[in-house]
Design an enzyme around this catalytic site. Structure first.
Site, PDB file in Angstrom:
ATOM      1  N   ASP A 191       0.880  -1.154   0.000  1.00 37.64           N
ATOM      2  CA  ASP A 191       0.000   0.000   0.000  1.00 37.64           C
ATOM      3  C   ASP A 191       0.925   1.213   0.000  1.00 37.64           C
ATOM      4  OD1 ASP A 191      -2.208   1.634   0.176  1.00 37.64           O
ATOM      5  OD2 ASP A 191      -2.252   1.592   2.351  1.00 37.64           O
ATOM      6  N   THR A 241       1.157   4.330   0.951  1.00 35.35           N
ATOM      7  CA  THR A 241       1.466   5.163   2.104  1.00 35.35           C
ATOM      8  C   THR A 241       2.276   4.393   3.141  1.00 35.35           C
ATOM      9  OG1 THR A 241      -0.610   6.337   1.753  1.00 35.35           O
ATOM     10  CG2 THR A 241       0.482   6.655   3.872  1.00 35.35           C
TER      11      THR A 241
END
Length: 780
Positions: A300, A302
């Site tokens: 992911d 982030t």
């Protein structure tokens, strides 16, 4: 009927103490490790310990107490296992306590921070997006609360909760915030069963331990009947009870791969402690091994590619609205929502604090909706979110403008207004006010980290809820291969061909939580071992599906509760250390397992052969102790902890048998040759058993030298010291170990040629095994 507690006051100290006294305190999260009682029981009450005990009792009847030395080794192994696992339990429990997220409770008219185990019935808790509900509760006050109850119902769709709605422990807050009153704690709550429900659904197994346990299971069916048959044969043919007992005991002890399971568990535990010092919480020991076998790593964006920090780079108003109007409306909306995610933090830092407009209601951000908003009394409703989710139709010029900025790696949001009051569904009529541009910060070490994974043949895939073009640009800046192959998963319907998608694309943007899980499942179906990293509620399903889930401690509580690893300092670079620790354990255990199985194989074969020979078994139990200690136990312990970060190639059994089978075959051949020649030369049992010990040790050291290569200074010192100790044993401790002097020229004429030929013969048999078995049959 439960009494409603005042939301501003909460419980008093006296009320809390009264509930604790009456047993209305919450149960703390289940321990990630086994209890002390379980550790003592599982390390002590084993089949092999029982066999050792029975053999010891039989040896006592012979009066040959020296031959009980093997019980000391077995006891020592058991104690080491218990002590090491208790140390591991203590360390991991400490790390788990540090990783546990605190809870906010209202008591004595003040907000206090407590741990889950300190909750009592009727406590007023403040819960917000990303929290896991720690105990059954009832909503007393809410601001757009949505809950994921998939662990309870299997339904992934968020459920809206209003005042007086029930909240069940184990569910996750995916949107909004609320004040809730605890209704059930302890055994009356779902928390004991569901705090780790996601973990219970995915049981990690250790390939190493499973393979070793299969070997032990087979041995279980061999040892007892073979030992009984050998005893009956020895006593029947020669009528000497003591010799029959000692020979049977020696054969049976040799068949037991004592310490192999212990060594594997210790190696994994040491790795967990090593990773703990690097701020990586290992929630399950097999996960270390699982990550070492990973060939697809799904990220992911982030916290892994980017640092998680955002900055607002610009505002682009749409006529007839001005930049000032756009900024004012955005500031009012952001400040009123008062959310705690990175996007909100970046906007709050960049926008001015203004006198607030009168709020009617808020609709907090939801990862399923991709937008949030506020309805004001006079100004209408303002909505912030992804343009493709918020706006019903974009003009070609607007689409081109958005594409230009996303191609630069900027995150593009929009602000829109509606006269209608907000609900879970967007209003039909929406006015477009302008675009909001944000930029992600690439982690300073991202390029180096991803380059390392690329050199290790681990494919990097990015699965994000953001715009795919934005994510692709960021991935390119981070040096991730094939980043130009991206797709907007928002365009894929329910009938999407995920098998085709994973073959064609590297970057997946606008991915829903359910789609993340489906992508992971598709990679697994294609034969890959998949790791997934995440820090948000929308990553929970994917983390649970992955072979190995990794959560960032800075993220929500939800992903941390289902992950196999938690990066306590949220430093993704630590993943390289996890990978290397797993490889070290697997590679080293594959090597040293062969040492244990050499003894097992030749003991089984000799036990079977000597049933039919009218001769005593070649070893006494005391004579196996130096062989087991110097050629197996001591070197395997040191080699299992050595640095060894080569890629995992599989074929565990083939690698083990590549060493164990030729060594065991050569030992059996040497011993049978010695006994055959001893019969011709009329050697007594003391002479043949001494030669058997000498030649067995020699071949075992040949195998040790083979698996220890390439040598360095400390390996040379280790092996050299062990060989020296083995040689000195004969003159210095020969009498204790029932060995005679080797300074006998008639014996030297037998053992010297065999010793000189042992290593070439062993290597030749290895080559035959490699050619006829490994290359052609590919045993696993």
């Amino acid at each position: 009927m439960q009494t409603k507690i005042d939301l501003k006051t909460g419980l008093t100290t006296a009320e809390v103490e009264q509930r604790i006294a009456t047993g209305q305190k919450n149960t703390p999260p289940p321990s990630l490790t086994r209890s002390t009682q379980q550790i003592l029981r599982d390390n002590t009450l084993t089949l092999f310990n029982l066999i050792n005990l029975i053999l010891g009792m039989l040896i006592v009847t012979t009066g040959s107490y020296r031959n009980l030395l093997f019980l000391g080794v077995a006891t020592f192994n058991t104690i080491i296992g218990i002590v090491q696992e208790l140390r591991e339990k203590h360390k991991i429990d400490q790390l788990s306590l540090l990783a546990e997220s605190p809870l906010t409770v209202i008591r004595q008219q003040q907000r206090q921070v407590i741990v889950q185990g300190d909750i009592v019935r009727d406590d007023i808790l403040f819960l917000s997006r990303g929290d896991q509900v720690p105990a059954d509760s009832r909503v007393r006050q809410t601001d757009g609360l949505e809950v994921d109850e998939s662990q309870l119902t299997g339904e992934a769709k968020p459920i809206n909760k209003t005042v007086d709605s029930k909240l069940l422990s184990g569910s996750f807050i995916v949107s909004g915030q609320a004040l809730v009153q605890v209704t059930a704690v302890g055994q009356q709550s779902f928390v004991a069963k569901l705090a780790h429900a996601a973990k219970q659904e995915k049981k990690l197994t250790s390939v190493l331990l499973d393979t070793i346990n299969r070997i032990i299971k087979v041995l279980t069916f061999i040892i007892v009947p073979l030992g009984v048959a050998l005893f009956i044969s020895a006593y029947w043919q020669r009528g000497h009870l003591n010799h029959a007992i000692l020979g049977t005991a020696a054969a049976t002890i040799g068949m037991i791969p004592e310490g192999l399971v212990l060594l594997t568990s210790v190696a994994l535990a040491v790795s967990a402690l090593t990773l703990g010092r690097r701020q990586v919480l290992v929630r399950t020991l097999p996960a270390i091994e699982a990550l070492a076998r990973v060939d697809v790593l799904c990220l992911d964006k982030t916290g892994t590619i980017t640092s998680g920090a955002l900055t607002m780079s610009d505002l682009l108003p749409v006529a007839p609205y001005t930049k000032t109007q756009l900024e004012q409306a955005l500031a009012q909306t952001v400040n009123t929502l008062n959310e705690d995610n990175p996007t909100a933090a970046a906007l709050q830092a960049a926008l001015p604090q203004l006198a607030t407009w009168q709020k009617v209601q808020t609709m907090p951000f939801s990862s399923a909706r991709k937008w949030s908003g506020v309805t004001f009394a006079e100004q209408g409703s303002f909505i912030i979110g992804a343009p493709e989710y918020v706006l019903h139709q974009l003009t070609p010029a607007q689409q081109e403008l958005i594409a230009q900025h996303t191609a630069k790696g900027e995150r593009v949001l929009c602000l829109a207004r509606s006269q209608a009051r907000l609900t879970a569904d967007l209003p039909a009529k929406i006015e477009f006010w302008g675009l909001i541009l944000l930029r992600d910060e690439i982690r300073p070490t991202a390029v180096k980290t991803f380059n390392y994974f690329a050199t290790q043949d681990i494919a990097i895939k990015v699965i994000s809820g953001d715009n795919p073009a934005t994510v692709a640009n960021i991935a390119q800046r981070a040096g991730i291969a094939d980043s130009t192959h991206f797709i907007d998963m928002h365009t894929q319907g329910e009938t999407a061909d995920f098998d085709q998608l994973i073959r064609d694309y590297t970057i997946f943007g606008r991915v829903s939580p359910t789609q993340k899980q489906q992508l992971i499942r598709a990679y697994q179906a294609a034969g890959h071992t998949v790791a997934m990293t995440g820090d948000g509620v929308n990553d929970v399903l994917a983390l649970r599906q992955a072979d190995c889930g990794v959560a960032l401690a800075s993220g929500s509580e939800a992903p941390k509760s289902v992950a196999d690893f938690v990066l306590l300092d949220s430093n993704f670079d630590a993943m390289a250390h996890v990978l290397n620790e797993g490889r070290r354990v697997i590679n080293n255990i594959e090597q040293v397992a062969a040492l244990y199985l050499i003894k097992t194989i030749y003991s089984v074969v000799l036990g079977f052969v000597f049933i039919f020979l009218n001769q005593d078994y070649p070893f006494a139990p005391i004579q196996l102790t130096p062989i087991a200690a110097l050629t197996v136990g001591i070197p395997s312990f040191f080699l299992a902890m050595a640095p060894n970060y080569q890629r995992i190639t599989g074929y565990f059994m083939a690698k083990v048998m590549h060493t164990a089978v030729p060594a065991a075959a050569l030992i059996v051949s040497y011993i049978l040759f010695v006994h055959l020649l001893g019969g011709q030369l009329q050697l007594d049992h003391a002479q043949t058993s001494t030669l058997s010990v000498l030649l067995t040790g020699t071949v075992s050291f040949s195998a040790l030298i083979s698996i220890t290569r390439p040598f360095n200074r400390w390996k040379s010192l280790l092996v050299g010291s062990l060989i020296t100790a083995f040689i000195l044993m004969f003159p210095l401790a020969g009498q204790f170990f029932s060995l005679i002097s080797l300074f006998n020229w008639s014996l030297a004429l037998i053992y010297l040629p065999l010793i000189c030929a042992s290593y070439p013969l062993f290597r030749g048999l290895q080559s035959l095994i490699e050619y006829f078995v490994i290359q052609r049959i590919h045993w696993r």
